[in-house]
Scaffold this motif. Structure first.
Motif, PDB file in Angstrom:
ATOM      1  N   ILE A   1      16.550 -22.363 -55.114  1.00 36.20           N
ATOM      2  CA  ILE A   1      15.918 -21.303 -55.898  1.00 36.20           C
ATOM      3  C   ILE A   1      16.851 -20.107 -56.077  1.00 36.20           C
ATOM      4  CG2 ILE A   1      14.671 -20.044 -54.093  1.00 36.20           C
ATOM      5  CD1 ILE A   1      13.465 -21.113 -57.628  1.00 36.20           C
TER       6      ILE A   1
ATOM      7  N   PRO B   1       9.878 -21.723 -57.523  1.00 35.81           N
ATOM      8  CA  PRO B   1      10.105 -20.420 -58.165  1.00 35.81           C
ATOM      9  C   PRO B   1       9.312 -19.356 -57.412  1.00 35.81           C
ATOM     10  CG  PRO B   1       9.720 -22.096 -59.822  1.00 35.81           C
ATOM     11  CD  PRO B   1       9.414 -22.729 -58.483  1.00 35.81           C
TER      12      PRO B   1
ATOM     13  N   THR C   1      12.310 -15.041 -59.168  1.00 27.56           N
ATOM     14  CA  THR C   1      12.494 -15.928 -60.321  1.00 27.56           C
ATOM     15  C   THR C   1      11.742 -15.379 -61.534  1.00 27.56           C
ATOM     16  OG1 THR C   1      12.483 -17.774 -58.738  1.00 27.56           O
ATOM     17  CG2 THR C   1      12.374 -18.328 -61.094  1.00 27.56           C
TER      18      THR C   1
END
Length: 171
Positions: A35, A80, A84
């Motif tokens: 991520i 996410p 993000t």
């Protein structure tokens, strides 16, 4: 390397970062994205040096594809998170003119964030920059305490708890 692109001033850094992601996704690649990779690519997209609408459109393609990959393939590369979604909202704000397409994409990104429970104060602040005040008021309702050009105060406790279940807590 991708994180370094995100913080550099290099022209084309977003394309280079996205190409590295594509290489990492190839079968047999020894490097696996996570991520932080997505967040770094989205950061590089937000701060991409562009001088034409065509370039900004290409930057948006990289950003949208990055979010789609990490959303579609979660949890293979991680989930996410609020960074993000806030980086995606920042990219939308910085790379798209204020029009209905931008507003729709920003709102869709926010609702996607709500669905996975990552709404943080940073996400709300980035949403404020991406859409007009009246749309923000419609979405956030009574959570907005004050919203003027120079001041924005909101109460996270007024937002549904399910929107924030995975977001960091202040304090």
């Amino acid at each position: 390397v991708i994180n370094a692109y995100g913080w550099s001033n290099a022209v084309g850094k977003e394309e280079s970062a996205f190409q590295l992601l594509q290489e990492m996704l190839q079968p047999g690649s020894k490097a696996k994205p996570d991520i932080i990779t997505a967040n770094s690519i989205l950061h590089s997209c937000a701060f991409a040096v562009t001088d034409s609408q065509a370039q900004r459109g290409k930057v948006m393609e990289y950003a949208i594809q990055t979010l789609e990959i990490f959303t579609r393939d979660a949890p293979s590369y991680g989930w996410p998170d609020h960074i993000t979604f806030s980086n995606m909202l920042l990219t939308i704000t910085k790379q798209m003119p204020l029009n209905e397409k931008r507003i729709s994409l920003a709102e869709a990104t926010f609702w996607q964030c709500c669905e996975v429970g990552h709404v943080s104060s940073l996400v709300v602040q980035r949403l404020r920059l991406a859409i007009p005040a009246e749309r923000l008021g419609y979405i956030l309702g009574s959570a907005i305490v004050k919203n003027t050009e120079s001041s924005f105060i909101f109460n996270m406790k007024e937002l549904p708890t399910e929107w924030q279940v995975h977001a960091p807590r202040p304090g």
